[in-house]
Write an enzyme that holds these catalytic residues in place. Structure first.
Site, PDB file in Angstrom:
ATOM      1  N   LYS A  44      39.214  64.575  18.716  1.00 25.45           N
ATOM      2  CA  LYS A  44      39.076  64.057  20.516  1.00 25.45           C
ATOM      3  C   LYS A  44      41.036  63.911  20.408  1.00 25.45           C
ATOM      4  O   LYS A  44      41.551  64.610  21.440  1.00 25.45           O
ATOM      5  CB  LYS A  44      38.105  63.161  20.572  1.00 25.45           C
ATOM      6  CG  LYS A  44      38.562  62.393  21.844  1.00 25.45           C
ATOM      7  CD  LYS A  44      37.792  61.767  22.863  1.00 25.45           C
ATOM      8  CE  LYS A  44      37.994  60.343  21.873  1.00 25.45           C
ATOM      9  NZ  LYS A  44      39.572  59.897  22.632  1.00 25.45           N
ATOM     10  N   ASN A  45      41.194  63.434  19.613  1.00 25.93           N
ATOM     11  CA  ASN A  45      42.640  62.927  19.945  1.00 25.93           C
ATOM     12  C   ASN A  45      42.966  63.415  19.610  1.00 25.93           C
ATOM     13  O   ASN A  45      44.300  63.238  20.001  1.00 25.93           O
ATOM     14  CB  ASN A  45      42.739  60.832  19.332  1.00 25.93           C
ATOM     15  CG  ASN A  45      41.865  59.795  19.924  1.00 25.93           C
ATOM     16  OD1 ASN A  45      41.361  60.328  20.967  1.00 25.93           O
ATOM     17  ND2 ASN A  45      41.620  58.571  19.273  1.00 25.93           N
ATOM     18  N   ARG A 104      31.992  60.503  25.620  1.00 26.90           N
ATOM     19  CA  ARG A 104      33.355  60.611  25.256  1.00 26.90           C
ATOM     20  C   ARG A 104      33.925  61.257  24.399  1.00 26.90           C
ATOM     21  O   ARG A 104      34.921  61.999  24.244  1.00 26.90           O
ATOM     22  CB  ARG A 104      34.044  59.858  26.194  1.00 26.90           C
ATOM     23  CG  ARG A 104      34.159  59.408  27.406  1.00 26.90           C
ATOM     24  CD  ARG A 104      34.385  58.180  28.062  1.00 26.90           C
ATOM     25  NE  ARG A 104      35.915  58.463  27.434  1.00 26.90           N
ATOM     26  CZ  ARG A 104      37.244  57.703  28.287  1.00 26.90           C
ATOM     27  NH1 ARG A 104      37.008  56.759  28.246  1.00 26.90           N
ATOM     28  NH2 ARG A 104      38.068  58.386  27.797  1.00 26.90           N
ATOM     29  N   CYS A 106      41.204  48.859  31.384  1.00 25.16           N
ATOM     30  CA  CYS A 106      40.916  49.831  31.355  1.00 25.16           C
ATOM     31  C   CYS A 106      39.150  48.824  30.740  1.00 25.16           C
ATOM     32  O   CYS A 106      39.940  47.169  29.758  1.00 25.16           O
ATOM     33  CB  CYS A 106      40.771  51.241  30.588  1.00 25.16           C
ATOM     34  SG  CYS A 106      40.932  50.265  28.480  1.00 25.16           S
ATOM     35  N   ARG A 166      46.767  48.410  28.694  1.00 24.94           N
ATOM     36  CA  ARG A 166      47.004  49.555  28.492  1.00 24.94           C
ATOM     37  C   ARG A 166      47.693  50.442  29.247  1.00 24.94           C
ATOM     38  O   ARG A 166      47.756  50.954  29.679  1.00 24.94           O
ATOM     39  CB  ARG A 166      46.142  49.948  28.326  1.00 24.94           C
ATOM     40  CG  ARG A 166      45.323  50.035  27.188  1.00 24.94           C
ATOM     41  CD  ARG A 166      43.905  51.066  27.165  1.00 24.94           C
ATOM     42  NE  ARG A 166      44.045  52.094  26.744  1.00 24.94           N
ATOM     43  CZ  ARG A 166      43.168  53.212  25.631  1.00 24.94           C
ATOM     44  NH1 ARG A 166      41.772  53.333  26.435  1.00 24.94           N
ATOM     45  NH2 ARG A 166      43.746  54.324  24.685  1.00 24.94           N
ATOM     46  N   ASP A 185      40.344  52.128  16.378  1.00 27.72           N
ATOM     47  CA  ASP A 185      39.157  53.191  17.020  1.00 27.72           C
ATOM     48  C   ASP A 185      37.670  52.983  15.352  1.00 27.72           C
ATOM     49  O   ASP A 185      36.377  53.287  16.153  1.00 27.72           O
ATOM     50  CB  ASP A 185      39.656  54.206  16.813  1.00 27.72           C
ATOM     51  CG  ASP A 185      40.277  54.678  18.151  1.00 27.72           C
ATOM     52  OD1 ASP A 185      40.292  53.910  18.771  1.00 27.72           O
ATOM     53  OD2 ASP A 185      40.474  55.871  18.569  1.00 27.72           O
TER      54      ASP A 185
HETATM   55  C1  UD1 Z   1      45.718  56.459  21.101  1.00 30.53           C
HETATM   56  C2  UD1 Z   1      44.111  56.710  21.130  1.00 30.53           C
HETATM   57  C3  UD1 Z   1      42.959  55.612  21.404  1.00 30.53           C
HETATM   58  C4  UD1 Z   1      43.288  54.230  20.426  1.00 30.53           C
HETATM   59  C5  UD1 Z   1      44.643  54.272  20.283  1.00 30.53           C
HETATM   60  C6  UD1 Z   1      45.348  52.671  18.973  1.00 30.53           C
HETATM   61  C7  UD1 Z   1      43.878  59.240  22.024  1.00 30.53           C
HETATM   62  C8  UD1 Z   1      43.856  60.045  23.090  1.00 30.53           C
HETATM   63  N1  UD1 Z   1      43.480  57.614  22.000  1.00 30.53           N
HETATM   64  O1  UD1 Z   1      45.673  55.513  22.773  1.00 30.53           O
HETATM   65  O2  UD1 Z   1      41.730  56.366  20.709  1.00 30.53           O
HETATM   66  O3  UD1 Z   1      42.492  53.544  20.136  1.00 30.53           O
HETATM   67  O4  UD1 Z   1      45.958  54.934  20.542  1.00 30.53           O
HETATM   68  O5  UD1 Z   1      45.187  54.060  17.726  1.00 30.53           O
HETATM   69  O6  UD1 Z   1      44.616  59.270  21.351  1.00 30.53           O
HETATM   70  N2  UD1 Z   1      51.022  49.399  25.148  1.00 30.53           N
HETATM   71  C9  UD1 Z   1      51.476  49.613  25.398  1.00 30.53           C
HETATM   72  N3  UD1 Z   1      52.904  50.141  26.395  1.00 30.53           N
HETATM   73  C10 UD1 Z   1      52.743  51.363  26.514  1.00 30.53           C
HETATM   74  C11 UD1 Z   1      51.248  52.152  25.526  1.00 30.53           C
HETATM   75  C12 UD1 Z   1      50.715  51.094  24.694  1.00 30.53           C
HETATM   76  O7  UD1 Z   1      52.412  47.862  25.745  1.00 30.53           O
HETATM   77  O8  UD1 Z   1      53.753  52.277  26.992  1.00 30.53           O
HETATM   78  C13 UD1 Z   1      50.452  49.196  23.947  1.00 30.53           C
HETATM   79  C14 UD1 Z   1      48.564  49.439  24.420  1.00 30.53           C
HETATM   80  O9  UD1 Z   1      48.228  48.454  25.502  1.00 30.53           O
HETATM   81  C15 UD1 Z   1      47.888  49.225  23.277  1.00 30.53           C
HETATM   82  C16 UD1 Z   1      48.605  49.570  22.134  1.00 30.53           C
HETATM   83  O10 UD1 Z   1      49.793  49.407  22.831  1.00 30.53           O
HETATM   84  O11 UD1 Z   1      47.805  47.822  23.245  1.00 30.53           O
HETATM   85  C17 UD1 Z   1      49.026  50.904  21.692  1.00 30.53           C
HETATM   86  O12 UD1 Z   1      47.676  51.584  22.973  1.00 30.53           O
HETATM   87  P1  UD1 Z   1      48.942  53.712  22.200  1.00 30.53           P
HETATM   88  O13 UD1 Z   1      48.913  52.954  20.691  1.00 30.53           O
HETATM   89  O14 UD1 Z   1      49.768  54.189  23.485  1.00 30.53           O
HETATM   90  O15 UD1 Z   1      47.000  54.301  22.559  1.00 30.53           O
HETATM   91  P2  UD1 Z   1      46.746  55.512  23.015  1.00 30.53           P
HETATM   92  O16 UD1 Z   1      47.616  56.500  23.707  1.00 30.53           O
HETATM   93  O17 UD1 Z   1      46.308  54.434  24.518  1.00 30.53           O
END
Ligand code: UD1
Length: 420
Positions: A22-23, A398, A117, A122, A306
């Site tokens: 999925k990711n 999902r 969420c 996030r 995850d």
């Molecule tokens: C992706 C995965 C999700 C997984 C996560 C962490 C997908 C579709 N989803 O989510 O399944 O749990 O990686 O391995 O691939 N953060 C910030 N600022 C930003 C972006 C992120 O502070 O601009 C923080 C988030 O709040 C969180 C952390 O960084 O605490 C990790 O988030 P991130 O790695 O970005 O996760 P996703 O890409 O949303």
């Protein structure tokens, strides 16, 4: 309301084949927006998140149609829209991944803020910081981000405060069509980043270092279409490994890349689970009870956030106490209250949860609060004595393709049912 109903305590046995990731599939679908040529994908997992991503790009004007039995054909010729509707962005945070490609190709994009969420705030500050560093003007009004690049985006050096998966992917896609070279420092190194880099490179892009903390992207003038097979889903594989172990089962997990699962396998081995690579898969065998182990979630190659909830279900019946530390998301213990309703003994202290093992779980009505919490409840239901009814299973749909069919095939007593 549809629910998953499990009659617990069947030992899982047999073979299960893991679906596409999925990711990995969500960013490569977004990356199709980088080219006007057709892209083909083989073996796409049937998941509602994939449907949502197809709806997002379809709404923008891309044509999305089936290809073969389980594949997709995507062509993003001339788009009519650069603004996905709120409904999609609200439904799935990964919709935000269209920002990088749209900005790079059309010089403009408007995307609603994904909002909070269940598992934490996030934010998307790192995505925006990257686009701004490449020359985009960013404004946020009425809950919507507007990014405008008056000239072609310009390669630069970007340091991420945290190795965010989504920010690394969005910046990589934007940088693929930028002028000059972009270097992302402290980039995420998840296997899904490598899959996206491989896709971009096969389209004619120039990405190096994916999978390490420094990713370099040399921008090109244009990208072309490509036919791609996504990697197997390491989280689905890990979930089935834990389910097999937690039921004292014997299961061959097929279509899996073992080195993507090193951290999960190391912790399962510490718990006493036997794993051998066999017939191109991983055979998982366990005798209960398992040992207590401590886990701490970290960016890849650390233990994946995850997989934290599913592993916690397994630990509820292990010998002794385990400490589970969540460092990636600030609020990812939503499953704990539900597990406690099934008899688990878990105490949360800030970012840590202490799981006192050797509790016999008992079936109960429980609610999936998010995707992986839902998977944890499925595992708990398989372990428990009696009947567990899991509601809000749209979260599970999902990210798990036919989880009920696959577990039934392994001998679980599990069905989807309409309940009051
Ligand atoms: C992706 C995965 C999700 C997984 C996560 C962490 C997908 C579709 N989803 O989510 O399944 O749990 O990686 O391995 O691939 N953060 C910030 N600022 C930003 C972006 C992120 O502070 O601009 C923080 C988030 O709040 C969180 C952390 O960084 O605490 C990790 O988030 P991130 O790695 O970005 O996760 P996703 O890409 O949303």
């Amino acid at each position: 309301m549809e629910a998953i109903v499990i009659q617990g305590q069947s030992r899982l046995q047999g073979r299960v084949s893991i679906s596409g990731s999925k990711n990995a599939v969500l960013p490569v679908i977004a990356a199709c927006l980088l080219t006007e040529e057709e892209c083909l994908f083989d073996d796409i997992p049937r998941l509602t998140d994939v449907d949502t991503m197809c709806d997002v790009i379809g709404e923008l004007g891309a044509s999305v149609s089936p290809h073969g039995v389980k594949g997709l054909r995507i062509k993003s010729g001339s788009l009519k829209n650069i603004e996905p509707s709120y409904e999609y962005v609200r439904r799935m945070r990964a919709s935000f991944l269209v920002m990088g490609p749209l900005l790079a190709r059309f010089g403009r994009v408007k995307v609603y803020l994904p909002g909070g969420c269940a598992i934490g705030a996030r934010p998307i500050d790192l995505h925006l910081k990257g686009m701004a560093a490449m020359g985009a003007e960013i404004s946020v009004n009425n809950g919507k981000v507007e990014a405008v690049a008056k000239k072609r985006l310009k390669g630069t050096s970007i340091y991420l405060d945290f190795p965010s998966v989504g920010a690394t992917e969005n910046i990589m896609m934007a940088a693929a069509l930028a002028e000059g070279t972009t270097v992302i420092e402290n980039a995420a190194g998840e296997p899904e980043i490598v899959d996206l880099a491989n896709f971009i490179n096969a389209m004619g892009g120039r990405v190096t270092g994916a999978g390490t903390r420094v990713v370099k992207i040399e921008g090109v003038e244009e990208l072309h279409g490509h036919r791609h097979s996504v990697i197997p889903d390491r989280v689905e594989a890990g979930t089935f490994m834990i389910a097999a172990a937690a039921t004292g089962g014997d299961v061959l997990i097929e279509n899996v890349i073992p080195h993507h699962l090193k951290a999960v396998m190391a912790k399962l081995a510490e718990a006493g689970v036997q794993m051998v690579e066999e017939d191109g898969g991983i055979r998982v065998k366990a005798d209960l009870p398992l040992n207590a182990v401590d886990i701490k979630t970290l960016p890849y190659p650390g233990f994946p956030t995850d997989m934290q909830a599913q592993f916690m279900s397994l630990l509820t019946s292990a010998k002794g106490s385990s400490m589970v530390t969540e460092t990636v998301f600030e609020n990812r213990f939503m499953h704990v209250n539900e597990l406690k309703r099934m008899g688990a003994n878990i105490v949360i202290e800030g970012h840590c949860a202490v799981v006192k093992g050797q509790k016999k779980l008992t079936g109960a009505p429980v609610k999936a609060t998010d995707l992986r919490a839902g998977a944890a409840l499925v595992i708990a239901g398989l372990m428990a004595e009696g009947k567990t009814t899991i509601s809000c299973i749209h979260h599970i749909d999902r990210g798990y393709e036919d989880i009920v069919g696959k577990l039934s095939h392994l001998g679980a007593k599990i069905t989807r049912q309409e309940v009051e």
